[in-house]
Scaffold this motif. Structure first.
Motif, PDB file in Angstrom:
ATOM      1  N   UNK A   1       6.194  10.278  -0.071  1.00  0.00           N
ATOM      2  CA  UNK A   1       5.564   8.999   0.241  1.00  0.00           C
ATOM      3  C   UNK A   1       4.054   9.088   0.051  1.00  0.00           C
ATOM      4  N   UNK A   2       3.496   8.064  -0.527  1.00  0.00           N
ATOM      5  CA  UNK A   2       2.037   7.954  -0.688  1.00  0.00           C
ATOM      6  C   UNK A   2       1.591   6.618  -0.118  1.00  0.00           C
TER       7      UNK A   2
ATOM      8  N   UNK B   1       0.812  -1.213   0.000  1.00  0.00           N
ATOM      9  CA  UNK B   1       0.000   0.000   0.000  1.00  0.00           C
ATOM     10  C   UNK B   1       0.844   1.262   0.000  1.00  0.00           C
ATOM     11  N   UNK B   2       2.165   1.105  -0.195  1.00  0.00           N
ATOM     12  CA  UNK B   2       3.069   2.251  -0.243  1.00  0.00           C
ATOM     13  C   UNK B   2       3.561   2.478  -1.671  1.00  0.00           C
TER      14      UNK B   2
ATOM     15  N   UNK C   1      -6.181   7.664  -0.446  1.00  0.00           N
ATOM     16  CA  UNK C   1      -4.884   8.181  -0.042  1.00  0.00           C
ATOM     17  C   UNK C   1      -4.957   8.779   1.355  1.00  0.00           C
ATOM     18  N   UNK C   2      -4.002   8.415   2.202  1.00  0.00           N
ATOM     19  CA  UNK C   2      -3.926   8.956   3.565  1.00  0.00           C
ATOM     20  C   UNK C   2      -3.143  10.263   3.526  1.00  0.00           C
ATOM     21  N   UNK C   3      -3.673  11.352   4.090  1.00  0.00           N
ATOM     22  CA  UNK C   3      -2.930  12.625   4.084  1.00  0.00           C
ATOM     23  C   UNK C   3      -1.557  12.477   4.739  1.00  0.00           C
ATOM     24  N   UNK C   4      -0.522  13.030   4.086  1.00  0.00           N
ATOM     25  CA  UNK C   4       0.843  12.851   4.587  1.00  0.00           C
ATOM     26  C   UNK C   4       1.065  13.362   6.005  1.00  0.00           C
TER      27      UNK C   4
ATOM     28  N   UNK D   1       1.274   9.814  12.856  1.00  0.00           N
ATOM     29  CA  UNK D   1       0.945   8.502  13.405  1.00  0.00           C
ATOM     30  C   UNK D   1       2.183   7.614  13.472  1.00  0.00           C
ATOM     31  N   UNK D   2       3.029   7.673  12.445  1.00  0.00           N
ATOM     32  CA  UNK D   2       4.261   6.882  12.436  1.00  0.00           C
ATOM     33  C   UNK D   2       5.187   7.311  13.571  1.00  0.00           C
ATOM     34  N   UNK D   3       5.277   8.622  13.803  1.00  0.00           N
ATOM     35  CA  UNK D   3       6.133   9.139  14.882  1.00  0.00           C
ATOM     36  C   UNK D   3       5.661   8.627  16.232  1.00  0.00           C
ATOM     37  N   UNK D   4       4.341   8.695  16.477  1.00  0.00           N
ATOM     38  CA  UNK D   4       3.795   8.260  17.766  1.00  0.00           C
ATOM     39  C   UNK D   4       3.997   6.769  17.997  1.00  0.00           C
TER      40      UNK D   4
END
Length: 682
Positions: free
Chosen positions: A469-470, A446-447, A478-481, A487-490
Motif C-alpha cells: 500500500x502507498x 490518495x491510495x 509518501x507516508x511511511x508504511x 495509525x490505522x490500527x490505533x
C-alpha cells in the motif's frame, strides 16, 4: 522485559570468535538474543543510526581506537537508553570505566556473573521503559483532563491554602471575570458575600479536619466582579491538580441553560456537547458531520465604535442572517464574536456543498446592515470548514481545526472561507492527523498499490507479486508504511485499508485473467481483519463479482498475530481454503518455538523473517544455521519457503543452496508501479 523476549544485543569485540563466545554463553543461559558484532566506531554509529531498538551493549574496554568512553558518549548522543556492560580482565581500571559511563564492569571470564548482570540490567531497562510509557500516558491524561475542565459546563476551580490557583471558563463567566489573570491568587473568600464568609470558613475548617473527607455540599451567596450577588450550591472535594493535593470546587449554577440569552442560539458549552455526540456517531456508525467556524472580521473595530453593550444588536441581527441560511444545522454563538455550525453529513453531500454554504453565509453577512439609532453597521465574516472524523482526538481538536482554517481565511483578507487541510508533523498529534488522512484517503484518491515480484529459485515461473500500500499526504508526499499502519490500527481503520487493497488486487488480477495472463498476489492482513467476522464474506463477494479464482490470492498473516490467537487464525485459514484462497505465515522465525505454530496452522507458504537475510547472509554463519533450521522445519510440514529482504547476490546463492523456493527483495526488484516483470529471465 521478561526472559522470553527477543534481546537485541550489540557486542563490541575485536575478534568475531570472542564475540561468538559471548553469544554462546548468553544462549546457554537461555537468553533469546538477536546479536550484532561491532568492530569499530563506524559500525557502532551505523547500528545506532538505524531504527532498530537495542536493549544492551556488551563491550571490552577498548577495540582499536574505540574506547568505552567513546561508546558511552555515542549512546548518549543517540538519545537511547541502552545499558553498557564492560568485560574487563582486571579491576584496576574499574573507577575509570564506571566514570566513563559504563553501567556495569565485570570480569571477562565469569560466565555466571555475566548472565546474572544481564538479567538484572534487562529487568531495570524494562522498568525504565514501562515508566516512560506510563509517564507519556500520564501527560496525555493530564492534557485531556485540562481540556475537559476547560470545556466543562460546570464551573470548576481549584484552591490551595485558601487561594484560587485555577478556574475554568464556566467559573470565570459565572463570576463575571474575563480571564484567569484577574482571579489569580485571589482568596476564595472574596467570591463569597461578606455575611456568608464566616459560614464558609467554618465549613472548610470542619471539612479539612475530617479524616475521611468525602465530597460535601454547601449553599452560599456568591458575588460577581460587578458586585452582583447570586445563590449557588458548591460541591467541595479533595482532588489532584498539577500533581499536588488541592481542594476542588464545583458550582452548579441553577440558572444555566443551553441557550445564549442574547441571540437565542445554542451557547458554546452546549455546542461542545453536540460536537461530542457527533464524534461518537462518527466512531460508532461512521456518520460524519461538517463543522463551520464563523468569525466576524471587524468585530474589534465595531466594539471600539459602539462599546461592549452596543455590539449586541449587531450580533443579534447577524445571528438571524446566519440562521436563515443554516436552519438544518445546529447553530451556536460559541463566543463573543464567533458562531459555530454543525451539520450531519450521512451521505457526504454536505461536505461536497460546504463551500457553497460558506459562500452564501459570507455574502449574506456582507450584505446585511444593522440599523442603530445614530448609525448603520456592516460587517464581514471568515469561515473555517472541517469534518468530524472518527479519528479526531476530541471536540476541542475539531474546533482547533475550524479555528485554524478560519484564521487562514482572515490572513488572506477575510470575507471568505477555507477548508481545513491536515498537516502531518512529527509531534504528539502525528498519529491522529495521519489517521484523519487515512479516513478520507479513498474518497480523495490518495491510495495506490505497488507491486514487488516474488521470484522462484528453482525454475518456478508463476507471476507472484506482493501488493504494497502507498498513501500520500495532502502535499503529495509518501507516508511511511510503518507509520501508516500503526495509525490505522490505533484508529480502528485497518479493516477499511485491507478491504481497499483486496478489492484493488482482485480487480487487477481479474483483468489480467481476461487478457490470458495469470497473476498471483500476496496480500497482508491486519489483526483487526482476521478478527472481523465479515471479512471472509467480503472476500467471497469480491471474488464472485469478478469471477476470479480464489487461488490467485495468498493472504499473509503475521507470525506474532497467529501465535497470540492460534484457534482464531486456524478458523480464518480454513475459511480461506473454502474460497480456494491460499495463506502464508510472514515474519516466520521471529518468535521463540516458531516451529510449533506449523503444527496448528495449515498455511501454504512460509515467509522467513527479514532479519535472517537483511544485511547479507554470507558473513553470518549464525543466520545461515538458523535459516537451515527454519527450512528443515518448514519442509517437514510441506510448506513453500519465501525469503524476503534479499539485498545481494551472495545471499541469493546461500538461499538457493538452502532449498528456499522463492525470494523477494530490492536486489531482485524494487516495488513497481505496475505488476510487470519478466519472471522467465535468467
Amino acid at each position: 522485559m521478561i526472559q522470553n523476549d527477543i534481546i537485541r544485543l550489540i557486542v563490541i569485540e575485536e575478534s568475531a570468535n570472542e564475540a561468538e563466545v559471548i553469544f554462546r554463553n548468553l544462549r546457554k543461559a537461555r537468553y533469546p538474543i538477536r546479536p550484532r558484532h561491532v568492530e569499530d566506531d563506524e559500525d557502532l554509529q551505523e547500528a545506532l543510526s538505524n531504527k532498530q531498538e537495542w536493549d544492551l551493549i556488551i563491550s571490552v574496554p577498548q577495540v582499536g581506537d574505540l574506547t568505552v568512553a567513546q561508546v558511552c558518549e555515542m549512546v548518549s548522543k543517540s538519545k537511547r537508553d541502552i545499558p553498557v556492560i564492560v568485560l574487563a580482565d582486571n579491576n584496576k581500571k574499574l573507577f575509570e570505566l564506571l566514570n566513563a559511563g559504563a553501567t556495569q564492569v565485570l570480569p571477562s571470564d565469569n560466565e555466571a556473573c555475566l548472565a546474572l548482570v544481564v538479567g538484572r540490567e534487562l529487568k531495570n531497562l524494562a522498568e525504565r521503559r514501562q515508566y516512560q510509557q506510563l509517564e507519556q500516558v500520564y501527560q496525555s491524561t493530564q492534557k485531556q483532563n485540562k481540556m475537559l475542565l476547560d470545556s466543562s459546563r460546570d464551573a470548576i476551580a481549584y484552591v490551595h491554602e485558601g487561594v484560587l490557583i485555577y478556574a475554568n471558563a464556566s467559573y470565570l463567566k459565572m463570576f463575571a471575570y474575563t480571564s484567569m489573570e484577574e482571579l489569580d491568587a485571589l482568596p476564595i473568600m472574596d467570591l463569597v458575600t461578606p455575611n456568608n464568609q464566616e459560614k464558609f470558613k467554618d465549613f472548610l475548617r470542619e471539612y479539612m479536619t475530617t479524616e475521611m473527607s468525602e465530597e460535601r455540599q454547601i449553599e452560599l451567596y456568591g458575588v460577581k466582579s460587578n458586585e452582583q450577588r447570586f445563590k449557588l450550591k458548591m460541591a467541595v472535594s479533595q482532588a489532584i491538580y498539577d500533581s499536588k493535593p488541592r481542594i476542588q470546587l464545583i458550582i452548579h449554577d441553577q440558572s444555566w441553560k443551553n441557550r445564549d440569552p442574547s441571540t437565542g442560539l445554542f451557547n458554546g458549552q452546549h455546542f461542545l456537547e453536540l460536537l461530542e455526540e457527533a464524534l461518537v456517531n462518527a466512531r460508532e456508525t461512521q456518520t460524519r458531520s461538517v463543522l463551520f467556524y464563523i468569525a466576524l472580521d471587524n468585530f474589534n473595530r465595531i466594539k471600539e465604535q459602539l462599546g461592549v453593550g452596543g455590539t449586541e444588536p449587531v450580533i443579534k441581527n447577524l445571528a438571524k442572517v446566519i440562521k436563515h441560511i443554516s436552519e438544518e444545522g445546529g447553530l451556536a454563538r460559541f463566543s463573543e464574536s464567533v458562531f459555530t455550525l454543525l451539520m450531519t453529513d450521512e451521505d457526504g453531500q454536505k461536505y461536497a456543498r460546504a463551500g457553497d454554504i460558506a459562500d452564501k453565509i459570507c455574502n449574506a453577512v456582507e450584505e446585511s446592515v444593522t440599523e442603530l439609532e445614530n448609525q448603520s453597521v456592516v460587517s464581514t465574516c471568515s469561515i473555517g470548514i472541517t469534518r468530524v472524523l472518527a479519528a479526531a482526538d476530541s471536540p476541542q481538536d475539531m474546533l482547533n481545526e475550524g479555528r485554524a482554517a478560519c484564521q487562514n481565511a482572515q490572513e488572506k483578507g477575510g470575507n471568505s472561507f477555507k477548508v481545513y487541510e491536515v498537516v502531518i508533523q512529527k509531534d504528539k498529534q502525528y498519529s491522529i492527523q495521519l489517521a484523519k488522512l487515512i479516513e478520507t484517503a479513498i474518497e480523495e484518491n490518495r491510495l495506490s498499490l505497488l507491486y514487488q515480484p516474488i521470484v522462484g529459485l528453482h525454475g518456478e515461473t508463476q507471476e507472484f507479486f506482493e501488493v504494497l500500500l502507498r498513501m500520500v499526504d495532502s502535499e503529495g508526499q509518501t507516508v511511511p508504511n510503518p507509520d501508516l499502519f500503526q495509525a490505522a490500527e490505533k484508529a480502528n481503520l485497518s479493516i477499511s485499508l485491507d478491504k481497499w487493497i483486496i478489492q484493488e488486487a482482485i480487480n487487477i488480477s481479474a483483468e489480467h485473467e481476461k487478457n490470458g495472463r495469470q497473476t498471483y498476489f500476496f496480500i497482508k492482513l491486519s489483526a483487526q481483519s482476521i478478527r472481523d467476522e465479515k471479512m471472509i464474506e467480503y472476500i467471497g463477494k469480491q471474488l464472485n463479482s469478478t469471477q476470479l479464482a480464489g487461488g490467485n490470492l495468498i493472504f499473509e498473516i503475521r507470525e506474532s498475530i497467529a501465535q497470540e490467537q492460534i484457534k482464531l487464525t486456524n478458523t480464518f485459514i480454513n475459511q480461506l481454503n473454502k474460497l480456494k484462497c491460499k495463506s502464508a505465515l510472514e515474519h516466520f522465525g521471529s518468535a521463540l518455538n516458531f516451529d510449533t505454530i506449523l503444527k496448528h496452522l495449515p498455511v501454504d507458504y512460509v515467509k522467513i523473517d527479514a532479519s535472517y537475510s537483511k544485511g547479507g547472509l554470507l558473513g553470518q554463519p549464525e543466520n545461515q544455521q538458523a535459516l537451515e533450521d527454519i527450512v528443515k522445519k518448514a519442509r517437514e510440514f510441506g510448506k513453500q519457503l519465501i525469503a524476503v529482504s534479499v539485498e545481494d547476490a551472495d545471499s541469493l546463492a546461500v538461499l538457493w543452496s538452502s532449498e528456499v523456493n522463492l525470494v523477494q527483495g530490492n536486489y531482485i526488484q524494487e516495488p513497481l508501479l505496475m505488476p510487470e516483470f519478466d519472471f522467465e529471465a535468467d
